[in-house]
Design an enzyme around this catalytic site. Structure first.
Site, mmCIF file in Angstrom:
data_model
loop_
_atom_site.group_PDB
_atom_site.id
_atom_site.type_symbol
_atom_site.label_atom_id
_atom_site.label_comp_id
_atom_site.label_asym_id
_atom_site.label_seq_id
_atom_site.Cartn_x
_atom_site.Cartn_y
_atom_site.Cartn_z
ATOM 1 N N CYS A 1 -3.102 1.228 9.168
ATOM 2 C CA CYS A 1 -4.051 0.117 9.246
ATOM 3 C C CYS A 1 -4.445 -0.177 10.685
ATOM 4 O O CYS A 1 -5.552 -0.618 10.948
ATOM 5 C CB CYS A 1 -3.497 -1.118 8.566
ATOM 6 S SG CYS A 1 -1.833 -1.484 9.074
ATOM 7 N N VAL B 1 -4.017 -22.238 -6.229
ATOM 8 C CA VAL B 1 -3.711 -22.618 -4.840
ATOM 9 C C VAL B 1 -2.409 -21.981 -4.348
ATOM 10 O O VAL B 1 -1.515 -22.652 -3.842
ATOM 11 C CB VAL B 1 -3.672 -24.150 -4.659
ATOM 12 C CG1 VAL B 1 -3.733 -24.527 -3.180
ATOM 13 C CG2 VAL B 1 -4.849 -24.805 -5.369
ATOM 14 N N ALA C 1 -11.367 -4.997 0.716
ATOM 15 C CA ALA C 1 -12.047 -5.357 -0.533
ATOM 16 C C ALA C 1 -11.078 -6.037 -1.494
ATOM 17 O O ALA C 1 -11.388 -7.084 -2.071
ATOM 18 C CB ALA C 1 -12.648 -4.105 -1.176
ATOM 19 N N LYS D 1 5.070 -5.106 -6.304
ATOM 20 C CA LYS D 1 4.328 -3.999 -6.918
ATOM 21 C C LYS D 1 4.014 -2.952 -5.860
ATOM 22 O O LYS D 1 3.166 -3.171 -4.998
ATOM 23 C CB LYS D 1 3.024 -4.480 -7.545
ATOM 24 C CG LYS D 1 2.412 -3.374 -8.414
ATOM 25 C CD LYS D 1 0.952 -3.585 -8.729
ATOM 26 C CE LYS D 1 0.050 -2.912 -7.733
ATOM 27 N NZ LYS D 1 0.168 -1.434 -7.684
ATOM 28 N N PRO D 2 4.667 -1.797 -5.929
ATOM 29 C CA PRO D 2 4.303 -0.723 -4.999
ATOM 30 C C PRO D 2 2.947 -0.136 -5.382
ATOM 31 O O PRO D 2 2.453 -0.358 -6.488
ATOM 32 C CB PRO D 2 5.416 0.313 -5.178
ATOM 33 C CG PRO D 2 5.993 0.062 -6.531
ATOM 34 C CD PRO D 2 5.753 -1.397 -6.849
ATOM 35 N N GLU E 1 -2.598 -8.633 5.077
ATOM 36 C CA GLU E 1 -2.737 -7.695 6.198
ATOM 37 C C GLU E 1 -3.680 -6.610 5.709
ATOM 38 O O GLU E 1 -3.323 -5.816 4.842
ATOM 39 C CB GLU E 1 -1.388 -7.137 6.609
ATOM 40 C CG GLU E 1 -1.406 -6.622 8.033
ATOM 41 C CD GLU E 1 -1.577 -5.130 8.121
ATOM 42 O OE1 GLU E 1 -2.757 -4.680 8.111
ATOM 43 O OE2 GLU E 1 -0.563 -4.428 8.200
ATOM 44 N N PRO F 1 0.816 -1.217 0.000
ATOM 45 C CA PRO F 1 0.000 0.000 0.000
ATOM 46 C C PRO F 1 0.855 1.274 0.000
ATOM 47 O O PRO F 1 2.082 1.202 -0.031
ATOM 48 C CB PRO F 1 -0.752 -0.130 1.317
ATOM 49 C CG PRO F 1 0.234 -0.772 2.240
ATOM 50 C CD PRO F 1 1.065 -1.691 1.379
ATOM 51 N N TRP F 2 0.177 2.409 0.111
ATOM 52 C CA TRP F 2 0.844 3.703 -0.037
ATOM 53 C C TRP F 2 1.152 4.412 1.279
ATOM 54 O O TRP F 2 1.709 5.491 1.279
ATOM 55 C CB TRP F 2 -0.006 4.626 -0.918
ATOM 56 C CG TRP F 2 -1.480 4.597 -0.607
ATOM 57 C CD1 TRP F 2 -2.438 3.933 -1.333
ATOM 58 C CD2 TRP F 2 -2.170 5.225 0.477
ATOM 59 N NE1 TRP F 2 -3.674 4.106 -0.752
ATOM 60 C CE2 TRP F 2 -3.545 4.897 0.357
ATOM 61 C CE3 TRP F 2 -1.772 6.034 1.538
ATOM 62 C CZ2 TRP F 2 -4.510 5.345 1.271
ATOM 63 C CZ3 TRP F 2 -2.723 6.474 2.447
ATOM 64 C CH2 TRP F 2 -4.080 6.128 2.300
ATOM 65 N N GLU G 1 -13.658 1.310 7.918
ATOM 66 C CA GLU G 1 -12.326 1.898 8.000
ATOM 67 C C GLU G 1 -12.287 3.159 7.147
ATOM 68 O O GLU G 1 -12.593 3.124 5.959
ATOM 69 C CB GLU G 1 -11.279 0.892 7.512
ATOM 70 C CG GLU G 1 -9.880 1.434 7.660
ATOM 71 C CD GLU G 1 -8.810 0.445 7.241
ATOM 72 O OE1 GLU G 1 -8.947 -0.157 6.165
ATOM 73 O OE2 GLU G 1 -7.839 0.269 8.001
ATOM 74 N N LYS H 1 -9.714 -12.191 12.422
ATOM 75 C CA LYS H 1 -10.959 -11.925 11.676
ATOM 76 C C LYS H 1 -10.672 -11.331 10.292
ATOM 77 O O LYS H 1 -9.750 -11.772 9.607
ATOM 78 C CB LYS H 1 -11.886 -11.033 12.520
ATOM 79 C CG LYS H 1 -12.279 -11.689 13.861
ATOM 80 C CD LYS H 1 -13.449 -10.992 14.514
ATOM 81 C CE LYS H 1 -13.010 -9.852 15.409
ATOM 82 N NZ LYS H 1 -14.144 -9.210 16.085
HETATM 83 P P1 ADP Z 1 -6.509 1.757 -1.519
HETATM 84 O O1 ADP Z 1 -7.938 1.571 -1.904
HETATM 85 O O2 ADP Z 1 -6.307 2.471 -0.252
HETATM 86 O O3 ADP Z 1 -5.685 2.285 -2.635
HETATM 87 P P2 ADP Z 1 -5.890 -0.910 -2.230
HETATM 88 O O4 ADP Z 1 -6.158 -2.157 -1.468
HETATM 89 O O5 ADP Z 1 -6.728 -0.631 -3.425
HETATM 90 O O6 ADP Z 1 -5.949 0.283 -1.219
HETATM 91 O O7 ADP Z 1 -4.374 -0.894 -2.695
HETATM 92 C C1 ADP Z 1 -3.316 -1.624 -2.093
HETATM 93 C C2 ADP Z 1 -2.465 -2.241 -3.190
HETATM 94 O O8 ADP Z 1 -3.249 -3.212 -3.879
HETATM 95 C C3 ADP Z 1 -1.971 -1.270 -4.251
HETATM 96 O O9 ADP Z 1 -0.648 -1.618 -4.625
HETATM 97 C C4 ADP Z 1 -2.941 -1.499 -5.391
HETATM 98 O O10 ADP Z 1 -2.431 -1.170 -6.651
HETATM 99 C C5 ADP Z 1 -3.174 -2.997 -5.276
HETATM 100 N N1 ADP Z 1 -4.407 -3.485 -5.894
HETATM 101 C C6 ADP Z 1 -5.576 -2.827 -6.081
HETATM 102 N N2 ADP Z 1 -6.486 -3.601 -6.693
HETATM 103 C C7 ADP Z 1 -5.900 -4.803 -6.909
HETATM 104 C C8 ADP Z 1 -6.321 -6.033 -7.494
HETATM 105 N N3 ADP Z 1 -7.543 -6.199 -7.981
HETATM 106 N N4 ADP Z 1 -5.443 -7.066 -7.512
HETATM 107 C C9 ADP Z 1 -4.217 -6.934 -7.013
HETATM 108 N N5 ADP Z 1 -3.746 -5.799 -6.455
HETATM 109 C C10 ADP Z 1 -4.567 -4.739 -6.403
#
Ligand code: ADP
Ligand code: MG
Length: 486
Positions: A283, A243, A230, A174-175, A249, A149-150, A382, A452
């Site tokens: 988080c 699998v 989500a 992947k950042p 997290e 995440p960011w 959240e 959970k």
């Molecule tokens: P936010 O909504 O706060 O940006 P995300 O869960 O969307 O949090 O983002 C966390 C990370 O997950 C980021 O690196 C984002 O690019 C990545 N991400 C978002 N959607 C998907 C997806 N469908 N599959 C895999 N990675 C994803």
């Protein structure tokens, strides 16, 4: 303005699409860099490099000592580059420079910790009832896809890369699209530190176009994800087809519980720190503040008064205690929750987005809602921003009931001087991290992760490396006779 590249197989590489994503400074809303808008073919190239490095080549023969030395070199390099890295992290994420410096210190410490741990991974002899030697061996998991995440960009990369490298796995990281810059700068240290090509690959891009193909890829053995609930749920579903091992997290709505006997001044300070550090983009933020009824009004009043003194400002100014939120998207999201809150609760302080002092930037005042029920949306969902919900409770049983009444279970904190009550609460709270008379300190030596819907698996400490290891059973027959069954 710097235009970055992907890092694949030990080299900086152009993205396949030739397109770029803008990267912003959220305090000025201006573009400060561009990164490749990665796609599935970039993911495929990175995974192929990671696969080859794992299956053959020098990494597959590397010793634990060699891996440890590489990690120590990376830690040293982060420490050396901290001024530049911290400035870039602060500029790109909006977090105060002083906090960015702490984060980088923690990132270096994480590399040092797993540098030491590389040589402490050991197997077992299993006491089987036969003339045999039964062993269990620890082996690296293979190719790990790591999606971060960011909110703590380089620190989250460290939490994932360091244990993976120590274990002998290979990585495609992947950042987040909002904050890829420090991770890409870090990529330029890898070759010099002695990491063979393909062991760590960095791809930039959007979640749908780079994250999702990484999760689907059949040559990836494990996904480590930190992010929203989500997306975490979508990842579990997508990973099922192949699998993959998955660790997650996810978010939280963590309770920070204050009994009337807690030190009042420390409590107010802890309530504010718990929810407003890093603009509340944490988080484990203590975003549900549960306060015993007898001190509730006084508590809300004192919190509100002190919240008004929190210095909002430009991220690079050293006195700043709260910078802008990371992005327009997050700013709009938090604004809409503040609107929801105004309909569900009373406002004790804040509530204003982009305070008058700022003409630009995604600034949100530290916002405190009170007289609100645990069933309100602002108590359940959240928000990931500087918004606190202060909920009253009757007694200990009521406090625990409210605290545990959440789909999440990442963290909790309890403030009291009664050790019996504290220990009862520690045991009763359904959360992966419980703080007593404090909230937020995080150490590389201790496990991090949730109960959970806050996810599964644990990062940091010995738990963190375990998630990058497979266990292999080996049975060595010591009996030179035929089995004699047929
Ligand atoms: P936010 O909504 O706060 O940006 P995300 O869960 O969307 O949090 O983002 C966390 C990370 O997950 C980021 O690196 C984002 O690019 C990545 N991400 C978002 N959607 C998907 C997806 N469908 N599959 C895999 N990675 C994803
Ligand atoms: Mg998202």
């Amino acid at each position: 303005m710097k235009r970055y590249k992907l890092f694949i197989n030990g080299e900086f590489a152009e993205g396949h699409s030739g397109k770029f994503l803008p990267v912003y400074d959220p305090s000025t809303e201006s573009v400060i860099a561009e990164v490749p808008d990665g796609d599935e073919s970039d993911v495929n190239r990175a995974v192929a490099a990671a696969r080859a490095a794992f299956d053959s080549g020098p990494w597959s023969q590397s010793t634990a000592q060699e891996r440890g030395r590489i990690l120590f070199r990376l830690a040293e390099r982060i420490r050396k580059e901290t001024p530049q890295l911290a400035e870039l992290e602060s500029r790109n994420s909006g977090k105060p420079i002083v906090e960015a410096e702490y984060d980088l210190g923690d990132a270096a410490t994480c590399f040092e910790y797993y540098a030491g741990m590389a040589t402490k991974v050991v197997g077992h002899v299993n006491p089987v009832p036969d003339n045999a030697l039964s062993l269990s061996l620890k082996e690296p998991v293979g190719v790990a896809g790591q999606i971060i995440p960011w909110n703590y960009p380089l620190l989250m990369a460290a939490w994932k890369l360091a244990p993976a490298i120590a274990a002998g796995a290979t990585c495609v990281l992947k950042p987040a699209e909002q904050t890829p810059l420090t991770v890409l700068e870090f990529a330029s240290y890898l070759n010099e530190a002695g990491l063979p090509p393909g062991v760590v690959n960095i791809i930039t891009g959007l979640g749908e176009t780079t994250g999702a193909p990484l999760v689907r890829h059949p040559d990836v053995n494990k996904i480590a994800f930190t992010g929203s609930a989500a997306v975490g749920k979508a990842i579990v579903k997508a990973a099922a087809d192949t699998v993959k091992r998955v660790t997650l997290e996810l978010g939280g709505k963590s309770p920070n519980i204050f009994f009337a006997d807690a030190d009042f001044e420390a409590a107010i300070d802890g309530a504010l720190f718990g929810v407003f550090i890093n603009q509340g983009e944490v988080c484990s933020a203590g975003s549900r503040i549960l306060v015993e009824k007898s001190i509730y009004s006084k508590f809300v009043e004192a919190m509100a008064a002190k919240a008004k003194t929190i210095k909002l400002g430009a991220p690079l100014e050293r006195e700043t205690k709260m910078g802008p939120l990371v992005s327009k998207e997050q700013y709009d999201r938090v604004r809409s929750y503040i609107d929801v809150g105004k309909g569900e609760a009373k406002l004790a302080s804040g509530g204003s987005t982009r305070p008058a002092a700022f003409t630009k930037g995604y600034y949100v005042e530290p916002t405190i809602f009170y007289d609100v029920d645990n069933s309100a949306r602002i108590s359940r969902e959240e928000i990931f921003g500087p918004v606190a919900t202060v909920i009253p409770f009757k007694d200990e049983a009521d406090a625990i009931k409210i605290a545990n009444d959440s789909p999440y279970g990442l963290a909790a904190a309890v403030w009291s001087r009664d050790i019996f009550r504290v220990f009862r609460a520690v045991k009763a709270l359904r959360a992966g991290i419980v703080w007593v008379n404090h909230m937020q300190p995080t150490y590389v030596e201790a496990p991090w992760g949730g109960f959970k819907q806050s996810g599964f698996g644990r990062e940091l400490g010995p738990w963190g490396i375990e998630e990058y290891l497979e266990t292999k059973q080996v049975h060595i027959n010591l009996n030179e006779q035929p089995i004699g069954w047929y």
